[in-house]
Design an enzyme around this catalytic site. Sequence first.
Site, PDB file in Angstrom:
ATOM      1  N   TYR A 174      17.635  16.394 -30.088  1.00 49.68           N
ATOM      2  CA  TYR A 174      16.545  17.155 -30.710  1.00 49.68           C
ATOM      3  C   TYR A 174      16.211  18.389 -29.865  1.00 49.68           C
ATOM      4  O   TYR A 174      15.573  18.267 -28.809  1.00 49.68           O
ATOM      5  CB  TYR A 174      15.289  16.287 -30.821  1.00 49.68           C
ATOM      6  CG  TYR A 174      15.345  15.225 -31.899  1.00 49.68           C
ATOM      7  CD1 TYR A 174      16.395  15.167 -32.806  1.00 49.68           C
ATOM      8  CD2 TYR A 174      14.327  14.288 -32.014  1.00 49.68           C
ATOM      9  CE1 TYR A 174      16.440  14.208 -33.796  1.00 49.68           C
ATOM     10  CE2 TYR A 174      14.358  13.318 -33.012  1.00 49.68           C
ATOM     11  CZ  TYR A 174      15.421  13.282 -33.897  1.00 49.68           C
ATOM     12  OH  TYR A 174      15.466  12.321 -34.888  1.00 49.68           O
ATOM     13  N   ARG A 176      14.327  21.138 -28.238  1.00 50.43           N
ATOM     14  CA  ARG A 176      12.922  21.464 -27.985  1.00 50.43           C
ATOM     15  C   ARG A 176      12.843  22.094 -26.608  1.00 50.43           C
ATOM     16  O   ARG A 176      13.605  21.733 -25.725  1.00 50.43           O
ATOM     17  CB  ARG A 176      12.036  20.201 -27.999  1.00 50.43           C
ATOM     18  CG  ARG A 176      11.873  19.585 -29.373  1.00 50.43           C
ATOM     19  CD  ARG A 176      11.044  18.321 -29.329  1.00 50.43           C
ATOM     20  NE  ARG A 176      11.098  17.622 -30.611  1.00 50.43           N
ATOM     21  CZ  ARG A 176      10.637  16.404 -30.827  1.00 50.43           C
ATOM     22  NH1 ARG A 176      10.075  15.730 -29.830  1.00 50.43           N
ATOM     23  NH2 ARG A 176      10.714  15.850 -32.016  1.00 50.43           N
ATOM     24  N   LYS A 207      22.561  11.822 -33.719  1.00 52.70           N
ATOM     25  CA  LYS A 207      21.476  12.037 -34.673  1.00 52.70           C
ATOM     26  C   LYS A 207      20.826  13.390 -34.413  1.00 52.70           C
ATOM     27  O   LYS A 207      20.374  13.677 -33.299  1.00 52.70           O
ATOM     28  CB  LYS A 207      20.427  10.935 -34.574  1.00 52.70           C
ATOM     29  CG  LYS A 207      19.299  11.134 -35.565  1.00 52.70           C
ATOM     30  CD  LYS A 207      18.201  10.111 -35.366  1.00 52.70           C
ATOM     31  CE  LYS A 207      16.983  10.493 -36.186  1.00 52.70           C
ATOM     32  NZ  LYS A 207      15.816   9.677 -35.868  1.00 52.70           N
TER      33      LYS A 207
END
Length: 349
Positions: A174, A176, A207
Site C-alpha cells: 500500500y 503511503r 495485494k
Amino acid sequence: MKATRAVQGILRNYEADNPGVKGNLCRMLMTGKLGGTGKMIILPVDQGFEHGPARSFAPNPDAYDPHYHYSLAIEAGLNAYAAPLGMLEAGADTFAGQIPTILKANSANSLIPSEAPKDQAITASVDDALRLGCAAIGFTIYPGSSAGLEMFEEISEMREEAAAKGVATVIWSYPRGESLSKDGETAIDIAAYATQIAALLGAHVIKVKLSTDHLELKEAKKVYKSEAIDISTQAARVADCVKSAFNGRRIIVFSGGSKKGANSVYDDARAIRDGGGQRLDHRPQHLPAAPCRSAGDAGQAGRHLSWPRLIPPWRARCSTPGSPPPPRAMPRSTGSMRSSTPWSISSPR
C-alpha cells in the site's frame, strides 16, 4: 487431494519454492466453493487493529466473536481466512483444519499520531504461523514512507524464514508516505510500482489497491505517454498491474477501497476479471447473500476471486456441495459487517 490443471499451472510459476510453500498455496487454491478452479476467495479480518472495535464490528455485534469469522469463511465456502494473531488463536482449536489461515504478522492502529511516518509493528512470528497451522503469513509494506525501507528489510527476513519452513507469504503493498499526494496513493504508476516491489521482495500473493488513471511521477508519466500504455479503464489498469507482477506469474489481488454499493462491487469484479487480476477487496456494509453468487458469476473468466465478511454465514449458501456444516450454529442477526478486504478476482498464468 489432487490439484487440478488450473492449480498446477499456477504453482509452476513458483519455480524456486519448496514443496511446503507450494503445498500451502495448493491448499488455499483447492479449498472451498471455488477450489480447483484457479480462483480464490479470502476472508480478511484485520480491521479491529486498524480502526478499533466499534467501527469494525458494532454494525454486526456477532462479529465481536472471533468464532463468527471462522464460521463465516467455512460456511460460505471460502479458500482462506486472514487475521492477526489473537483472532486466529481464539478459534484455532475449534476450527483446526477446516479452513486455511493466513497470519497477519504486522499491524498499525488509528491512535498513532498523524505526523508519524507510516509504519506497522511486527505482532506475530513465523513460528506462530507454524504453531497455528497457517498456510501463509501476511505482511503490509508502505512504499513511499520514510519507514518503508525498514519494512522491506523486515519482510525480507520474515519471508526467508517462512519459505524455509514451508509457509507462503502474502504482501499487502500500500503506497503511503510523506512525498505522495492523496491522489498519488492510488495512481496507476504508483500501484504498478507497488506491485513490482512486492514481487521483487518475494511475495507469493500480492495485494494492492485498485488504481485511478492519475499519474503521480513525472518520469513515469513520460513513459506512459510515449509508450501509449492504456490506462483509460479499470480493466486496463488492472492489466498494467498484472504485467508488473512478473507478467502474471504472481497472484495479485485487489482492494476495492471505501464502502460502495453492490453494483459498484460487481463492476470492480468484472474489471479485475477482464484485466487478468486476482482479487477485489471492498467494504460494503449492507449487501445481501446475493453477492456471494453474483460476484462469483462476474469472476468466472478470472483466475482468483476473494471477498470478506459481507454475508452472515446463515444467509450465505455458497459452500461446496457435500461440504460439512459450520462447527456450531451462528445466532441470527440482521446486522452487517464492515470489511476491510472483501471481494476479489485475479489470475496468474
